[in-house]
Design a protein around this motif. Structure first.
Motif, PDB file in Angstrom:
ATOM      1  N   ALA A   1      -7.510   2.230 -12.417  1.00  8.02           N
ATOM      2  CA  ALA A   1      -9.102   2.369 -12.505  1.00  8.02           C
ATOM      3  C   ALA A   1      -9.587   0.844 -12.515  1.00  8.02           C
ATOM      4  O   ALA A   1     -10.458   0.424 -11.822  1.00  8.02           O
ATOM      5  CB  ALA A   1      -9.761   3.183 -13.231  1.00  8.02           C
TER       6      ALA A   1
ATOM      7  N   PRO B   1       2.039   3.227  -4.992  1.00  6.27           N
ATOM      8  CA  PRO B   1       2.617   4.601  -5.280  1.00  6.27           C
ATOM      9  C   PRO B   1       3.625   4.642  -6.447  1.00  6.27           C
ATOM     10  O   PRO B   1       3.782   5.582  -7.299  1.00  6.27           O
ATOM     11  CB  PRO B   1       2.804   5.340  -3.758  1.00  6.27           C
TER      12      PRO B   1
ATOM     13  N   GLU C   1      -8.577  -1.081  -3.283  1.00  7.66           N
ATOM     14  CA  GLU C   1      -9.193   0.308  -3.121  1.00  7.66           C
ATOM     15  C   GLU C   1      -8.236   1.333  -3.193  1.00  7.66           C
ATOM     16  O   GLU C   1      -8.524   2.349  -3.823  1.00  7.66           O
ATOM     17  CB  GLU C   1      -9.957   0.383  -1.775  1.00  7.66           C
ATOM     18  N   VAL C   2      -6.951   1.266  -2.600  1.00  4.11           N
ATOM     19  CA  VAL C   2      -5.778   2.091  -2.671  1.00  4.11           C
ATOM     20  C   VAL C   2      -5.563   2.142  -4.177  1.00  4.11           C
ATOM     21  O   VAL C   2      -5.289   3.194  -4.609  1.00  4.11           O
ATOM     22  CB  VAL C   2      -4.648   1.567  -1.700  1.00  4.11           C
TER      23      VAL C   2
ATOM     24  N   SER D   1       2.953   4.832 -14.458  1.00  2.00           N
ATOM     25  CA  SER D   1       1.791   3.979 -15.017  1.00  2.00           C
ATOM     26  C   SER D   1       1.655   4.131 -16.521  1.00  2.00           C
ATOM     27  O   SER D   1       0.999   3.327 -17.203  1.00  2.00           O
ATOM     28  CB  SER D   1       0.401   4.642 -14.380  1.00  2.00           C
TER      29      SER D   1
ATOM     30  N   LYS E   1       0.894  -1.063  -0.069  1.00  2.00           N
ATOM     31  CA  LYS E   1       0.017   0.136   0.115  1.00  2.00           C
ATOM     32  C   LYS E   1       0.808   1.435   0.081  1.00  2.00           C
ATOM     33  O   LYS E   1       0.435   2.074  -0.607  1.00  2.00           O
ATOM     34  CB  LYS E   1      -1.104  -0.021   1.174  1.00  2.00           C
TER      35      LYS E   1
ATOM     36  N   ARG F   1      -7.056   1.612  -6.889  1.00  3.80           N
ATOM     37  CA  ARG F   1      -7.848   2.155  -8.007  1.00  3.80           C
ATOM     38  C   ARG F   1      -7.778   3.587  -8.062  1.00  3.80           C
ATOM     39  O   ARG F   1      -8.353   4.074  -8.935  1.00  3.80           O
ATOM     40  CB  ARG F   1      -9.402   1.762  -7.474  1.00  3.80           C
ATOM     41  N   LYS F   2      -7.172   4.238  -7.164  1.00  3.07           N
ATOM     42  CA  LYS F   2      -7.066   5.826  -7.278  1.00  3.07           C
ATOM     43  C   LYS F   2      -6.111   6.164  -8.601  1.00  3.07           C
ATOM     44  O   LYS F   2      -6.015   7.145  -9.213  1.00  3.07           O
ATOM     45  CB  LYS F   2      -6.467   6.492  -6.339  1.00  3.07           C
ATOM     46  N   HIS F   3      -5.143   5.234  -8.835  1.00  2.00           N
ATOM     47  CA  HIS F   3      -4.358   5.331  -9.931  1.00  2.00           C
ATOM     48  C   HIS F   3      -4.611   4.038 -11.136  1.00  2.00           C
ATOM     49  O   HIS F   3      -4.297   4.354 -12.288  1.00  2.00           O
ATOM     50  CB  HIS F   3      -2.679   5.116  -9.395  1.00  2.00           C
TER      51      HIS F   3
ATOM     52  N   ALA G   1       2.238   3.746  -9.734  1.00  5.13           N
ATOM     53  CA  ALA G   1       1.492   4.918 -10.014  1.00  5.13           C
ATOM     54  C   ALA G   1       2.386   5.906 -10.762  1.00  5.13           C
ATOM     55  O   ALA G   1       2.093   6.399 -11.767  1.00  5.13           O
ATOM     56  CB  ALA G   1       0.796   5.457  -8.851  1.00  5.13           C
TER      57      ALA G   1
ATOM     58  N   SER H   1      -9.037  -4.047   0.396  1.00  2.00           N
ATOM     59  CA  SER H   1      -8.622  -2.793   1.111  1.00  2.00           C
ATOM     60  C   SER H   1      -7.358  -2.365   0.142  1.00  2.00           C
ATOM     61  O   SER H   1      -7.316  -1.276  -0.160  1.00  2.00           O
ATOM     62  CB  SER H   1      -8.324  -2.926   2.490  1.00  2.00           C
TER      63      SER H   1
END
Length: 355
Positions: A54, A20, A47-48, A26, A15, A50-52, A23, A44
């Motif tokens: 989708a 990160p 979810e972290v 990417s 995480k 998916r911000k980068h 990302a 969980s």
């Protein structure tokens, strides 16, 4: 099209580092799956992510792992699991033809390394067709160590090497309560220590041939041993000391090589709010010059792995990045195991197993 990869594991490091850092690059890679043993942790971490990314999917348990193995579009898999589970999982993926980057340490001990290497070589004995088995050791990719490797020749013949590690593994550290590290022979010394050994081997460009160490267990909130002091000899004849305190009230980490024509030092620190390493070169004339290099090793090692899997897909005889090879990771473990063995024998001289 960017190569698709999967991550096995959904813990702190996935995480806070893997997601990160991936990302940041990417444009080079697509994260397709995140797997964990449990549905809850897989969800969980996804979810972290998916911000980068989708479209990332979360899968879990034995069925989820099978799904990743059978998915032809997945070229590479990052194995970021408990140390005890990594080698078997990596070999399962390699056997299925996946390219693997596995978190350090390479293995728990020398016997696991020997067994792993024979199983790996039985999958495919010839390097051109062998699936890539990389071990994530970000220190070999940190710009500070890459620079030191170039500068080492300028300080002349080596006379002495010091590696001093006063760590900060206390209850405020997120990894402090990690159960697998506590059940690992060598505890935090092995798990954290491979980094500092990688730095030592990288800077000196030399293997350690023998060690003599004293270990102790002072802080009972930590697994044993939590302190190690070792003398070592490099193959070039130079001697040095490796001192590691797992938890100090005043953390400090540095590598220092004294040569006939000068001295080279790498010290961990921060500048302008960025964490990294200060590299200082002291010349024979008493002058010194310093450069600060922010951390970027995790990003660089992931970039190298993505480049390797993309090239391997083209079917050309691509030679993977040697700094990430399983053997390099194995050599770090072998050196620490020799130190721990010597410590258990009250400082008896132990020769480091060669790989």
């Amino acid at each position: 099209m960017a190569p698709r990869i999967a991550i096995l594991g959904a813990g702190i490091f996935v995480k806070t580092q893997y997601i990160p850092r991936l990302a940041e690059i990417s444009d080079l890679v697509s994260l397709k799956f995140i797997w964990s043993r449990s549905e809850e942790s897989a969800k969980s971490a996804a979810e972290v992510a998916r911000k980068h990314f989708a479209d990332v999917e979360c899968v879990w348990g034995d069925n989820g792992l099978e799904q990743i193995i059978k998915e032809d579009s997945i070229l590479g898999v990052a194995v970021v699991l408990a140390g005890q589970a990594q080698v078997d999982t990596s070999l399962k993926l390699l056997k299925a033809g996946k390219q693997v980057i596995q978190e350090k340490p390479a293995a728990a001990n020398i016997s696991e390394i020997e067994n792993a290497l024979s199983r790996y070589n039985s999958i495919c004995p010839d390097p051109p067709g062998q699936p890539i088995w990389a071990v994530a050791e970000n220190y070999r990719f940190e710009p500070a160590f890459v620079e030191c490797k170039k500068l080492i020749a300028e300080i002349g013949d080596m006379m002495s090497v010091q590696v001093i590690v006063e760590g900060s593994m206390n209850s405020s550290n997120p990894y402090f309560s990690s159960s697998w590290r506590r059940n690992f022979t060598g505890g935090f010394i092995l798990d954290m220590g491979v980094h500092f050994i990688a730095g030592l081997r990288m800077i000196t460009g030399c293997e350690v041939v023998s060690v003599s160490a004293i270990t102790s267990h002072i802080d009972k909130t930590l697994p044993p041993p939590d302190n190690i002091s070792s003398n070592f000899q490099l193959e070039n004849g130079c001697s040095g000391v490796f001192v590691m305190v797992v938890s100090s009230r005043s953390p400090k980490i540095f590598w220092r090589v004294v040569g006939m024509k000068g001295t080279l030092q790498v010290e961990r620190g921060n500048q302008d709010g960025r964490h990294g390493y200060l590299v200082t070169q002291y010349g024979a004339d008493g002058q010194s010059k310093s450069m600060f290099y922010p951390f970027s090793g995790v990003t660089e090692e992931l970039k190298a792995f993505i480049h390797d899997i993309s090239e391997a897909k083209k079917g050309i005889n691509h030679v993977p990045e040697p700094r990430s090879s399983f053997l390099e990771g194995a050599r770090d473990v072998a050196l620490l195991e020799a130190m721990l063995e010597s410590g258990s024998k009250q400082g008896a001289l132990v020769h480091v197993k060669k790989f």
